[in-house]
Design a protein around this motif. Sequence first.
Motif, PDB file in Angstrom:
ATOM      1  N   LYS A 112       0.785  -1.353  -0.075  1.00  0.00           N
ATOM      2  CA  LYS A 112       0.110  -0.083  -0.149  1.00  0.00           C
ATOM      3  C   LYS A 112       0.777   1.408   0.011  1.00  0.00           C
ATOM      4  CE  LYS A 112      -3.776  -2.388   2.127  1.00  0.00           C
ATOM      5  NZ  LYS A 112      -4.679  -2.161   3.517  1.00  0.00           N
ATOM      6  N   ASP A 113       1.346   1.618   1.127  1.00  0.00           N
ATOM      7  CA  ASP A 113       2.250   2.681   1.353  1.00  0.00           C
ATOM      8  C   ASP A 113       3.506   2.855   0.236  1.00  0.00           C
ATOM      9  OD1 ASP A 113       1.375   3.742   4.456  1.00  0.00           O
ATOM     10  OD2 ASP A 113       1.045   1.796   3.693  1.00  0.00           O
ATOM     11  N   VAL A 114       4.279   1.931   0.419  1.00  0.00           N
ATOM     12  CA  VAL A 114       5.551   2.033  -0.576  1.00  0.00           C
ATOM     13  C   VAL A 114       5.214   1.975  -2.142  1.00  0.00           C
ATOM     14  CG1 VAL A 114       7.613   0.801  -1.141  1.00  0.00           C
ATOM     15  CG2 VAL A 114       6.832   0.918   0.997  1.00  0.00           C
ATOM     16  N   TRP A 115       4.365   1.083  -2.623  1.00  0.00           N
ATOM     17  CA  TRP A 115       3.705   1.217  -3.808  1.00  0.00           C
ATOM     18  C   TRP A 115       3.206   2.399  -4.298  1.00  0.00           C
ATOM     19  CZ3 TRP A 115       6.669  -2.642  -4.665  1.00  0.00           C
ATOM     20  CH2 TRP A 115       6.753  -3.520  -5.907  1.00  0.00           C
ATOM     21  N   MET A 116       2.415   3.136  -3.433  1.00  0.00           N
ATOM     22  CA  MET A 116       1.746   4.184  -3.816  1.00  0.00           C
ATOM     23  C   MET A 116       3.010   5.286  -3.768  1.00  0.00           C
ATOM     24  SD  MET A 116      -1.031   6.112  -4.253  1.00  0.00           S
ATOM     25  CE  MET A 116      -2.604   4.746  -3.835  1.00  0.00           C
ATOM     26  N   MET A 117       3.635   5.123  -2.966  1.00  0.00           N
ATOM     27  CA  MET A 117       4.805   6.359  -3.175  1.00  0.00           C
ATOM     28  C   MET A 117       5.572   6.217  -4.472  1.00  0.00           C
ATOM     29  SD  MET A 117       8.116   6.653  -0.559  1.00  0.00           S
ATOM     30  CE  MET A 117       6.827   5.905   0.742  1.00  0.00           C
ATOM     31  N   LEU A 118       6.045   4.993  -4.707  1.00  0.00           N
ATOM     32  CA  LEU A 118       6.863   4.997  -5.985  1.00  0.00           C
ATOM     33  C   LEU A 118       6.225   4.810  -7.176  1.00  0.00           C
ATOM     34  CD1 LEU A 118       9.175   1.862  -4.579  1.00  0.00           C
ATOM     35  CD2 LEU A 118       9.800   4.316  -4.780  1.00  0.00           C
ATOM     36  N   PHE A 119       4.926   4.347  -7.369  1.00  0.00           N
ATOM     37  CA  PHE A 119       4.127   4.073  -8.350  1.00  0.00           C
ATOM     38  C   PHE A 119       2.888   4.727  -8.620  1.00  0.00           C
ATOM     39  CE2 PHE A 119       6.704   0.045  -7.756  1.00  0.00           C
ATOM     40  CZ  PHE A 119       7.862   0.214  -8.491  1.00  0.00           C
ATOM     41  N   ASN A 120       2.410   5.219  -7.501  1.00  0.00           N
ATOM     42  CA  ASN A 120       1.030   5.944  -7.327  1.00  0.00           C
ATOM     43  C   ASN A 120      -0.090   5.180  -7.708  1.00  0.00           C
ATOM     44  OD1 ASN A 120      -0.173   8.532  -7.180  1.00  0.00           O
ATOM     45  ND2 ASN A 120      -0.629   8.777  -9.547  1.00  0.00           N
ATOM     46  N   ARG A 121       0.091   4.016  -7.209  1.00  0.00           N
ATOM     47  CA  ARG A 121      -0.923   3.075  -6.964  1.00  0.00           C
ATOM     48  C   ARG A 121      -0.649   1.849  -6.281  1.00  0.00           C
ATOM     49  NH1 ARG A 121      -0.857  -1.583 -10.206  1.00  0.00           N
ATOM     50  NH2 ARG A 121      -3.031  -1.219 -11.012  1.00  0.00           N
ATOM     51  N   GLN A 122      -1.572   1.176  -5.776  1.00  0.00           N
ATOM     52  CA  GLN A 122      -1.269   0.245  -4.824  1.00  0.00           C
ATOM     53  C   GLN A 122      -1.123  -1.169  -5.498  1.00  0.00           C
ATOM     54  OE1 GLN A 122      -4.159  -0.007  -1.591  1.00  0.00           O
ATOM     55  NE2 GLN A 122      -3.680   1.955  -0.993  1.00  0.00           N
ATOM     56  N   ILE A 123      -0.446  -2.257  -4.864  1.00  0.00           N
ATOM     57  CA  ILE A 123      -0.524  -3.709  -5.466  1.00  0.00           C
ATOM     58  C   ILE A 123      -1.855  -4.072  -5.747  1.00  0.00           C
ATOM     59  CG2 ILE A 123       0.090  -5.993  -4.750  1.00  0.00           C
ATOM     60  CD1 ILE A 123       2.474  -4.942  -5.737  1.00  0.00           C
TER      61      ILE A 123
END
Length: 204
Positions: A112-123
């Motif tokens: 959730k947090d990291v993917w949103m930060m890096l890719f602007n979306r969640q897994i």
Amino acid sequence: MLEFLLPELVNALVSTTLGAKLLSERIALGLEPQDTVGSSTDKEGADITQTSTQCSTTSGWIDLPDDKELMEQVYVKLEMVGFRVGRRLAERFAPLNRRLADTLDAVKFVCKDVWMMLFNRQIDNLKTNHRGIYVLQDNKFKWFLRMSGNSGGAAAARRAQPYIWLPCGIIRGILDSFGINTVVIAETLGLPQCTFQIKVVSDN
């Protein structure tokens, strides 16, 4: 921004690793003096870098050498870069106001947090067997969206492989910062889909 920088990073690592390997082989054959190592003015090294740069395409693809040993060295370097980035991300953005009770919480933080930060979306999907295996699926992995080419299937998957080595390291570095030792591998069966498998390694 990272999707623009990553092809250049892969390109540079392939170039320098290939150049170092060829130079070592020439020294072993007596074609170069031993003190050539570390020289930034070596003509052959410059030619290798130029050739490799020409292999980088506007679509984001890089023509990778068919050399398993060399690509393993590139993997180690990219994964370690990601590992260090992951640890720094965890130090900077890990939730201080809530305790990550177990490994699943830490993996959810990545999803959730990291993917949103890096890719602007969640897994898109997270699965676990509750025995130390976690599978993260991203159906539209951002670093694959800009990639295009005439070939698909296994060839496209192979060319895309270096672009998932860095996030493998990032995931491992984040979990390591929480005291969780893991092995992270990734694969793509068809762009832009990507699957990451996290295996928790017991300290015993």
